[in-house]
Write a protein that holds these residues in place. Structure first.
Motif, short mmCIF file in Angstrom:
data_model
loop_
_atom_site.label_atom_id
_atom_site.label_comp_id
_atom_site.label_asym_id
_atom_site.label_seq_id
_atom_site.Cartn_x
_atom_site.Cartn_y
_atom_site.Cartn_z
N ALA A 1 0.83 -1.21 0.00
CA ALA A 1 0.00 0.00 0.00
C ALA A 1 0.87 1.26 0.00
N ILE A 2 1.96 1.24 0.76
CA ILE A 2 2.88 2.38 0.75
C ILE A 2 3.53 2.50 -0.62
N ALA A 3 3.96 1.36 -1.17
CA ALA A 3 4.58 1.36 -2.51
C ALA A 3 3.61 1.93 -3.55
N ARG A 4 2.35 1.56 -3.46
CA ARG A 4 1.36 2.07 -4.42
C ARG A 4 1.30 3.59 -4.39
N ARG A 5 1.31 4.16 -3.19
CA ARG A 5 1.26 5.62 -3.08
C ARG A 5 2.51 6.27 -3.67
N LEU A 6 3.66 5.66 -3.45
CA LEU A 6 4.89 6.20 -4.01
C LEU A 6 4.90 6.08 -5.53
N ILE A 7 4.45 4.94 -6.05
CA ILE A 7 4.39 4.73 -7.50
C ILE A 7 3.46 5.75 -8.15
N GLU A 8 2.32 6.00 -7.51
CA GLU A 8 1.38 7.00 -8.03
C GLU A 8 2.00 8.39 -8.08
N ALA A 9 3.01 8.63 -7.23
CA ALA A 9 3.70 9.92 -7.20
C ALA A 9 4.90 9.94 -8.15
N VAL B 1 7.48 7.44 -8.32
CA VAL B 1 8.66 6.71 -7.88
C VAL B 1 8.71 5.36 -8.59
N ASP B 2 9.91 4.94 -9.00
CA ASP B 2 10.12 3.64 -9.64
C ASP B 2 9.56 2.52 -8.77
N ARG B 3 8.97 1.49 -9.38
CA ARG B 3 8.33 0.41 -8.64
C ARG B 3 9.27 -0.30 -7.67
N GLU B 4 10.46 -0.66 -8.14
CA GLU B 4 11.40 -1.38 -7.27
C GLU B 4 11.80 -0.52 -6.07
N VAL C 1 13.44 10.67 -0.74
CA VAL C 1 14.18 11.76 -1.36
C VAL C 1 15.04 11.18 -2.47
N PRO C 2 14.77 11.55 -3.74
CA PRO C 2 15.57 11.00 -4.83
C PRO C 2 16.95 11.64 -4.91
N GLY C 3 17.97 10.82 -5.13
CA GLY C 3 19.32 11.28 -5.43
C GLY C 3 19.93 12.30 -4.51
N VAL C 4 20.00 12.02 -3.23
CA VAL C 4 20.63 12.97 -2.30
C VAL C 4 22.08 12.58 -2.06
#
Length: 132
Positions: free
Chosen positions: A30-38, A40-43, A76-79
């Motif tokens: 469920a958390i992954a789904r929210r991130l994917i919808e935003a 974020v890469d699935r893996e 946070v992507p790419g920090v």
């Protein structure tokens, strides 16, 4: 009582080697789904969900919310060295500027998931399936 309760494990009935399926895995997805919808890469999203579901720290057990305040997962992507960062934050106040200051010195971008809402929605859906 019927249904899956926090900490329960049930066997997934598929061919081949038996797979364990539990409520923490539902939280992770469920958390992954929210991130994917935003975006974020699935893996990466499933790995981020695993930080909440399968690891604990700071007095929080795997798959459990912090005892007080809000549990927020921040991606946070790419920090720094270019690697993504995933952190779980226990905050009594959800002002966006506080999250930004905490992770980026007020600059950059992130995706934040209010985990309390995710857990509440799942638990309510499970409870709705339990015969009364």
């Amino acid at each position: 009582m019927f249904g899956v309760q926090p900490g329960d494990s049930v066997m997934a009935g598929e061919k081949g080697e038996a797979t364990r399926f539990n409520l923490r895995m539902v939280y992770q997805a469920a958390i992954a789904r929210r991130l994917i919808e935003a975006g974020v890469d699935r893996e990466v999203a499933f790995g981020a969900g695993a930080r909440f579901a399968h690891t604990g720290h700071g007095g929080r057990y795997p798959g459990q919310l912090f005892a007080s305040g809000a549990t927020v997962l921040v991606y946070v992507p790419g920090v720094g060295d270019g690697a993504d960062s995933v952190r779980l934050v226990n905050t009594p106040n959800l002002r966006t500027i506080e999250l930004g200051d905490l992770f980026f010195g007020g600059t950059g971008g992130c995706v934040a998931v209010l985990v309390n809402t995710v857990v509440l929605e799942i638990n309510e859906r499970i409870e709705a399936t339990i015969p009364k």
